[in-house]
Design a protein around this motif. Structure first.
Motif, mmCIF file in Angstrom:
data_model
loop_
_atom_site.group_PDB
_atom_site.id
_atom_site.type_symbol
_atom_site.label_atom_id
_atom_site.label_comp_id
_atom_site.label_asym_id
_atom_site.label_seq_id
_atom_site.Cartn_x
_atom_site.Cartn_y
_atom_site.Cartn_z
ATOM 1 N N ILE A 41 0.866 -1.178 0.000
ATOM 2 C CA ILE A 41 0.000 0.000 0.000
ATOM 3 C C ILE A 41 0.901 1.226 0.000
ATOM 4 N N ASP A 42 0.718 2.084 -0.992
ATOM 5 C CA ASP A 42 1.510 3.305 -1.111
ATOM 6 C C ASP A 42 0.580 4.478 -0.820
ATOM 7 N N ALA A 43 0.795 5.114 0.323
ATOM 8 C CA ALA A 43 -0.088 6.198 0.764
ATOM 9 C C ALA A 43 0.600 7.549 0.628
ATOM 10 N N GLY A 44 -0.149 8.508 0.124
ATOM 11 C CA GLY A 44 0.337 9.880 0.047
ATOM 12 C C GLY A 44 -0.051 10.642 1.315
ATOM 13 N N THR A 45 -0.209 11.943 1.193
ATOM 14 C CA THR A 45 -0.539 12.795 2.331
ATOM 15 C C THR A 45 -2.050 12.897 2.502
ATOM 16 N N ALA A 46 -2.545 12.493 3.675
ATOM 17 C CA ALA A 46 -3.971 12.567 3.992
ATOM 18 C C ALA A 46 -4.355 14.017 4.275
ATOM 19 N N THR A 47 -5.508 14.416 3.745
ATOM 20 C CA THR A 47 -6.007 15.766 3.998
ATOM 21 C C THR A 47 -7.440 15.695 4.504
ATOM 22 N N GLY A 48 -7.930 16.828 4.959
ATOM 23 C CA GLY A 48 -9.254 16.902 5.554
ATOM 24 C C GLY A 48 -9.093 17.121 7.053
ATOM 25 N N THR A 49 -10.213 17.152 7.751
ATOM 26 C CA THR A 49 -10.183 17.314 9.201
ATOM 27 C C THR A 49 -10.267 15.933 9.847
ATOM 28 N N THR A 50 -9.250 15.580 10.613
ATOM 29 C CA THR A 50 -9.095 14.266 11.257
ATOM 30 C C THR A 50 -9.405 13.096 10.313
ATOM 31 N N PRO A 51 -8.716 13.042 9.154
ATOM 32 C CA PRO A 51 -8.962 11.942 8.221
ATOM 33 C C PRO A 51 -8.428 10.621 8.767
ATOM 34 N N SER A 52 -9.130 9.543 8.452
ATOM 35 C CA SER A 52 -8.722 8.198 8.854
ATOM 36 C C SER A 52 -9.202 7.214 7.792
ATOM 37 N N PHE A 53 -8.285 6.362 7.331
ATOM 38 C CA PHE A 53 -8.581 5.389 6.282
ATOM 39 C C PHE A 53 -8.186 4.004 6.784
ATOM 40 N N THR A 54 -9.155 3.109 6.891
ATOM 41 C CA THR A 54 -8.928 1.754 7.382
ATOM 42 C C THR A 54 -8.806 0.799 6.206
ATOM 43 N N ALA A 109 -13.160 1.865 5.587
ATOM 44 C CA ALA A 109 -13.800 3.075 6.106
ATOM 45 C C ALA A 109 -12.903 4.274 5.838
ATOM 46 N N ALA A 110 -13.530 5.382 5.508
ATOM 47 C CA ALA A 110 -12.861 6.670 5.372
ATOM 48 C C ALA A 110 -13.665 7.638 6.219
ATOM 49 N N THR A 111 -13.064 8.120 7.301
ATOM 50 C CA THR A 111 -13.803 8.971 8.227
ATOM 51 C C THR A 111 -13.122 10.324 8.374
ATOM 52 N N GLY A 112 -13.817 11.243 8.999
ATOM 53 C CA GLY A 112 -13.356 12.608 9.177
ATOM 54 C C GLY A 112 -14.190 13.529 8.310
ATOM 55 N N THR A 113 -13.842 14.798 8.303
ATOM 56 C CA THR A 113 -14.533 15.770 7.477
ATOM 57 C C THR A 113 -13.747 15.954 6.182
ATOM 58 N N THR A 114 -14.376 15.677 5.067
ATOM 59 C CA THR A 114 -13.776 15.703 3.725
ATOM 60 C C THR A 114 -12.407 15.002 3.684
ATOM 61 N N PRO A 115 -12.363 13.723 4.093
ATOM 62 C CA PRO A 115 -11.083 12.998 4.069
ATOM 63 C C PRO A 115 -10.668 12.656 2.638
ATOM 64 N N VAL A 116 -9.392 12.839 2.337
ATOM 65 C CA VAL A 116 -8.845 12.477 1.034
ATOM 66 C C VAL A 116 -7.461 11.865 1.257
ATOM 67 N N LEU A 117 -7.225 10.724 0.606
ATOM 68 C CA LEU A 117 -5.917 10.072 0.689
ATOM 69 C C LEU A 117 -5.512 9.597 -0.702
ATOM 70 N N PRO A 118 -4.495 10.217 -1.293
ATOM 71 C CA PRO A 118 -3.972 9.654 -2.537
ATOM 72 C C PRO A 118 -3.224 8.363 -2.189
ATOM 73 N N CYS A 119 -3.602 7.270 -2.843
ATOM 74 C CA CYS A 119 -2.983 5.990 -2.510
ATOM 75 C C CYS A 119 -3.184 4.989 -3.632
ATOM 76 N N SER A 120 -2.463 3.891 -3.520
ATOM 77 C CA SER A 120 -2.636 2.767 -4.430
ATOM 78 C C SER A 120 -2.279 1.503 -3.657
ATOM 79 N N ALA A 121 -2.691 0.360 -4.190
ATOM 80 C CA ALA A 121 -2.340 -0.927 -3.578
ATOM 81 C C ALA A 121 -2.026 -1.929 -4.677
ATOM 82 N N LEU A 122 -0.900 -2.589 -4.530
ATOM 83 C CA LEU A 122 -0.479 -3.646 -5.442
ATOM 84 C C LEU A 122 -0.447 -4.965 -4.701
ATOM 85 N N VAL A 123 -0.684 -6.040 -5.428
ATOM 86 C CA VAL A 123 -0.446 -7.377 -4.905
ATOM 87 C C VAL A 123 0.743 -7.915 -5.694
ATOM 88 N N LEU A 124 1.805 -8.229 -4.973
ATOM 89 C CA LEU A 124 2.979 -8.834 -5.594
ATOM 90 C C LEU A 124 2.835 -10.339 -5.474
#
Length: 133
Positions: A41-54, A109-124
């Motif tokens: 999982i390659d995660a960028g910078t999370a934005t929004g108010t108290t963003p959380s991505f499960t 789940a993606a929680t918080g106010t206007t949460p945004v996370l640039p990300c991708s996921a690969l299976v090797l």
């Protein structure tokens, strides 16, 4: 030489590289003809108010979306991340020891106010049953 890493693994996209803002199921990855797998999982910078991505790794015997279930912790080498502003902009690696044919990565789940996370996921997929000589 065909004994190099490139000829002995196969990277398949489960979650496309994009800005995620809600729960989403990744594409099913077929593990047929491979003995091992790892999720990256390659995660960028999370934005929004108290963003959380499960994130969750799921498995199935079929490619049917409704058949996927969470992988048992005993079948994972590593922990599925909950990504917030405290641990974003990172790469997460999770090994898979299960025996199901299909694997996928989801954002449960993606929680918080206007949460945004640039990300991708690969299976090797690794250790192919038939590898180049």
């Amino acid at each position: 030489m065909s004994r190099d890493l490139k000829n002995n693994i196969s990277a398949v996209q489960s979650l496309a590289a994009t800005a995620q803002s809600a729960a989403v199921d990744g594409a099913a990855v077929d593990l047929a003809n491979f003995h091992r797998a790892m999720v990256v999982i390659d995660a960028g910078t999370a934005t929004g108010t108290t963003p959380s991505f499960t994130f969750e790794v799921q498995e199935s015997d079929t490619a049917t979306s409704a058949d996927f279930t969470p992988v048992a912790d005993a079948d994972l080498d590593g922990t599925e991340p909950v990504i917030t502003t405290a641990n974003d902009a990172a790469v997460y690696e999770i090994g898979y020891r299960g025996r199901k044919r299909y694997l996928r990565v989801t954002i449960e789940a993606a929680t918080g106010t206007t949460p945004v996370l640039p990300c991708s996921a690969l299976v090797l997929r690794g250790s192919p049953r038939v590898a180049p000589k």
